[in-house]
Design a protein around this motif. Structure first.
Motif, mmCIF file in Angstrom:
data_model
loop_
_atom_site.group_PDB
_atom_site.id
_atom_site.type_symbol
_atom_site.label_atom_id
_atom_site.label_comp_id
_atom_site.label_asym_id
_atom_site.label_seq_id
_atom_site.Cartn_x
_atom_site.Cartn_y
_atom_site.Cartn_z
ATOM 1 N N LYS A 66 0.931 -1.020 0.137
ATOM 2 C CA LYS A 66 0.012 0.105 -0.031
ATOM 3 C C LYS A 66 1.044 1.466 0.068
ATOM 4 O O LYS A 66 2.016 1.424 0.678
ATOM 5 C CB LYS A 66 -0.932 -0.004 1.272
ATOM 6 C CG LYS A 66 -1.690 -1.056 1.440
ATOM 7 C CD LYS A 66 -2.457 -0.857 2.622
ATOM 8 C CE LYS A 66 -3.648 -2.138 2.911
ATOM 9 N NZ LYS A 66 -4.449 -1.892 3.987
ATOM 10 N N LYS A 67 0.614 2.202 -0.706
ATOM 11 C CA LYS A 67 1.190 3.617 -0.738
ATOM 12 C C LYS A 67 0.145 4.563 -0.265
ATOM 13 O O LYS A 67 -0.826 4.837 -0.712
ATOM 14 C CB LYS A 67 1.566 3.782 -2.211
ATOM 15 C CG LYS A 67 2.682 2.919 -2.770
ATOM 16 C CD LYS A 67 3.364 3.403 -3.888
ATOM 17 C CE LYS A 67 4.387 2.513 -4.230
ATOM 18 N NZ LYS A 67 5.098 3.022 -5.651
ATOM 19 N N LYS A 68 0.727 5.617 0.757
ATOM 20 C CA LYS A 68 -0.171 6.806 1.170
ATOM 21 C C LYS A 68 0.143 7.676 0.405
ATOM 22 O O LYS A 68 1.332 7.927 -0.180
ATOM 23 C CB LYS A 68 0.530 6.971 2.510
ATOM 24 C CG LYS A 68 0.324 5.893 3.521
ATOM 25 C CD LYS A 68 0.527 6.294 4.859
ATOM 26 C CE LYS A 68 0.374 5.249 6.400
ATOM 27 N NZ LYS A 68 0.406 5.613 7.294
ATOM 28 N N ARG A 69 -0.937 8.645 0.118
ATOM 29 C CA ARG A 69 -0.884 9.614 -0.781
ATOM 30 C C ARG A 69 -1.680 10.639 0.106
ATOM 31 O O ARG A 69 -2.844 10.236 0.763
ATOM 32 C CB ARG A 69 -1.652 9.512 -1.936
ATOM 33 C CG ARG A 69 -0.765 8.851 -2.837
ATOM 34 C CD ARG A 69 0.685 9.476 -3.263
ATOM 35 N NE ARG A 69 1.477 8.715 -4.404
ATOM 36 C CZ ARG A 69 2.530 7.932 -3.871
ATOM 37 N NH1 ARG A 69 3.104 8.212 -2.526
ATOM 38 N NH2 ARG A 69 3.375 7.483 -4.585
ATOM 39 N N ILE A 77 -4.973 6.227 0.730
ATOM 40 C CA ILE A 77 -4.091 5.286 0.151
ATOM 41 C C ILE A 77 -4.323 4.872 -1.400
ATOM 42 O O ILE A 77 -5.417 5.075 -1.828
ATOM 43 C CB ILE A 77 -4.100 3.840 0.950
ATOM 44 C CG1 ILE A 77 -5.424 3.220 0.752
ATOM 45 C CG2 ILE A 77 -3.493 3.802 2.278
ATOM 46 C CD1 ILE A 77 -5.713 1.705 1.145
ATOM 47 N N LYS A 78 -3.302 4.852 -2.399
ATOM 48 C CA LYS A 78 -3.559 4.571 -3.637
ATOM 49 C C LYS A 78 -4.334 3.146 -3.613
ATOM 50 O O LYS A 78 -4.116 2.264 -3.036
ATOM 51 C CB LYS A 78 -2.135 4.537 -4.332
ATOM 52 C CG LYS A 78 -1.661 5.894 -4.678
ATOM 53 C CD LYS A 78 -0.281 5.940 -5.396
ATOM 54 C CE LYS A 78 -0.700 5.519 -6.816
ATOM 55 N NZ LYS A 78 0.452 5.779 -7.675
ATOM 56 N N PRO A 79 -4.777 2.878 -4.908
ATOM 57 C CA PRO A 79 -5.357 1.491 -5.295
ATOM 58 C C PRO A 79 -4.242 0.470 -5.122
ATOM 59 O O PRO A 79 -3.165 0.828 -5.774
ATOM 60 C CB PRO A 79 -6.049 1.770 -6.400
ATOM 61 C CG PRO A 79 -6.281 2.948 -6.678
ATOM 62 C CD PRO A 79 -5.218 3.927 -6.239
ATOM 63 N N ARG A 80 -4.416 -0.576 -4.573
ATOM 64 C CA ARG A 80 -3.528 -1.776 -4.856
ATOM 65 C C ARG A 80 -3.730 -2.714 -5.909
ATOM 66 O O ARG A 80 -4.772 -2.716 -6.306
ATOM 67 C CB ARG A 80 -3.695 -2.719 -3.639
ATOM 68 C CG ARG A 80 -3.403 -1.942 -2.208
ATOM 69 C CD ARG A 80 -3.323 -2.921 -1.070
ATOM 70 N NE ARG A 80 -2.358 -4.053 -1.418
ATOM 71 C CZ ARG A 80 -2.233 -5.097 -0.479
ATOM 72 N NH1 ARG A 80 -2.987 -5.273 0.399
ATOM 73 N NH2 ARG A 80 -1.273 -5.967 -0.848
ATOM 74 N N TYR A 81 -2.613 -3.049 -6.448
ATOM 75 C CA TYR A 81 -2.495 -3.963 -7.784
ATOM 76 C C TYR A 81 -1.494 -4.868 -7.378
ATOM 77 O O TYR A 81 -0.793 -5.092 -6.326
ATOM 78 C CB TYR A 81 -1.980 -3.009 -8.874
ATOM 79 C CG TYR A 81 -2.982 -1.944 -9.478
ATOM 80 C CD1 TYR A 81 -4.099 -2.173 -9.710
ATOM 81 C CD2 TYR A 81 -2.307 -0.568 -9.357
ATOM 82 C CE1 TYR A 81 -5.000 -1.305 -10.077
ATOM 83 C CE2 TYR A 81 -3.463 0.408 -9.712
ATOM 84 C CZ TYR A 81 -4.374 0.019 -10.264
ATOM 85 O OH TYR A 81 -5.376 0.933 -10.512
#
Length: 100
Positions: A66-69, A77-81
């Motif tokens: 997960k990446k925080k924005r 959080i950005k959408p997970r892929y």
């Protein structure tokens, strides 16, 4: 586990990942895609073989973190892929850079 039918798994393949590292994998007939994290390897294989009319030998996959924005005072959080590296059979090829 979430059941996903074949027609919806085609929509869950997001896009090919093009970076300098993935360009080096093109020489080994390997292509990188970002897909929905709910897909398993079998449904990814069926969807890519159907979309690009190729034969897949091997699939490597990993879930990206997960990446925080932050936008102003709000955090999210950005959408997970899921990142998938697909190795094709020797005589198959995917044309990602078409002139059409």
């Amino acid at each position: 586990m979430v059941r996903i039918n074949f027609s919806s798994s085609i929509d869950l393949i997001k896009y090919p990942l093009i970076t300098s590292k993935t360009n080096l994998l093109f020489e080994n007939n390997q292509y990188t895609f970002l897909v929905d994290p709910r897909l398993n390897k079998l449904s990814i294989k069926k969807a890519i073989e159907f979309l690009f009319d190729v034969k897949i030998i091997k699939i490597n996959s990993c879930n990206l973190p997960k990446k925080k924005r932050r936008v102003g005072q709000f955090t999210g959080i950005k959408p997970r892929y899921k990142k998938v590296i697909v190795k094709l059979a020797k005589d198959n090829k995917i044309d990602l850079f078409s002139n059409d």
